[in-house]
Enzyme design. Structure first.
Site, PDB file in Angstrom:
ATOM      1  CG  HIS A 178      -2.119  -0.812   1.131  1.00  0.00           C
ATOM      2  ND1 HIS A 178      -2.920  -0.833   0.008  1.00  0.00           N
ATOM      3  CD2 HIS A 178      -2.704  -1.662   2.030  1.00  0.00           C
ATOM      4  CE1 HIS A 178      -3.924  -1.655   0.207  1.00  0.00           C
ATOM      5  NE2 HIS A 178      -3.819  -2.171   1.418  1.00  0.00           N
TER       6      HIS A 178
ATOM      7  CB  CYS B  75      -2.035   3.050  -5.310  1.00  0.00           C
ATOM      8  SG  CYS B  75      -3.174   1.655  -5.153  1.00  0.00           S
TER       9      CYS B  75
END
Length: 235
Positions: A104, A165
């Protein structure tokens, strides 16, 4: 509402601060998860984190240039991704496969893969996996749409692919780092572990200070808000 992203970061730090992570050998192969399924956690994910659980990691990823060190887990779950990186294809082995690891990006450098977007071609990546050290050199970085799954392909070569991301919110884009293995060695295992420990302790210190800053800032804003409301209501 303005404080919500910062509170989520602070709460995650608090929830995961004393988490127990134990390194173990691979005992179970998890089912592959599509790259589209990985999105930033929301506040509910953080609140439901099981901080009393003993997490079993298969190794650790270390990037000295970024002062980044996170545990690596066999497969991907929402809980695992709150404290480390997950292997998208846990049946693959670093000796002759493309090791695809997902982590993440939560908007804070010292959390998980937050610093990955700062990596440069030529930087070194160390994968400690099942008691051995695999060293890679970064060959390429790229931004791809979540549907471009060719980055996950296995070329039967000693490669590593790190994916996160491109921003700490819902997004369809992924930042991809490709590395080529240059060395496999167990001789510096103790040195690598010591470096991992030092980086983790340094990041924990920064993160604890950040939690304190967020809490004090929130309390100050609430106090100012109460004072302002009282002044308005008294007129």
């Amino acid at each position: 509402m303005l404080f919500l992203p910062f509170l989520k970061q602070a709460l995650l730090i608090y929830q995961t601060e004393n988490t127990t992570v134990t390194t173990t050998s691979v005992t179970k192969v998890a089912s592959p998860v599509s790259i589209e399924a990985v999105q930033p956690p929301d506040l509910a994910d953080v609140l439901t984190f099981k901080k009393d659980t003993v997490f079993l990691a298969t190794g650790n990823i270390l990037i000295p240039a970024l002062e980044m060190s996170v545990p690596v887990f066999n497969g991907i779950t929402n809980q695992n991704l709150l404290i480390g990186a997950g292997s998208l294809f846990p049946e693959r082995q670093p000796q002759n496969h493309n090791m695809v690891l997902i982590g993440h990006h939560l908007g804070r450098d010292n959390l998980l893969f937050g610093k990955l977007l700062q990596i440069q071609v030529g930087d070194m990546i160390y994968l400690r996996y099942e008691g051995e050290i695999y060293q890679y050199v970064v060959k390429e970085t790229q931004l791809v749409h979540q549907t471009e799954l060719q980055v996950l392909e296995d070329h039967q070569q000693t490669e590593i692919t790190l994916i996160t991301c491109d921003k700490p919110t819902q997004t369809q884009w992924r930042f991809v780092v490709r590395g080529q293995q240059v060395q496999k060695s167990t001789s510096n295992l103790a040195q690598i572990k010591q470096q991992e420990k030092a980086i983790v302790q340094k990041n924990q210190c920064y993160n604890q200070g950040y939690v304190l800053f967020v809490v004090l800032s929130l309390l100050l804003c609430l106090l100012l808000g109460i004072i302002t409301i009282k002044r308005i209501s008294s007129k």
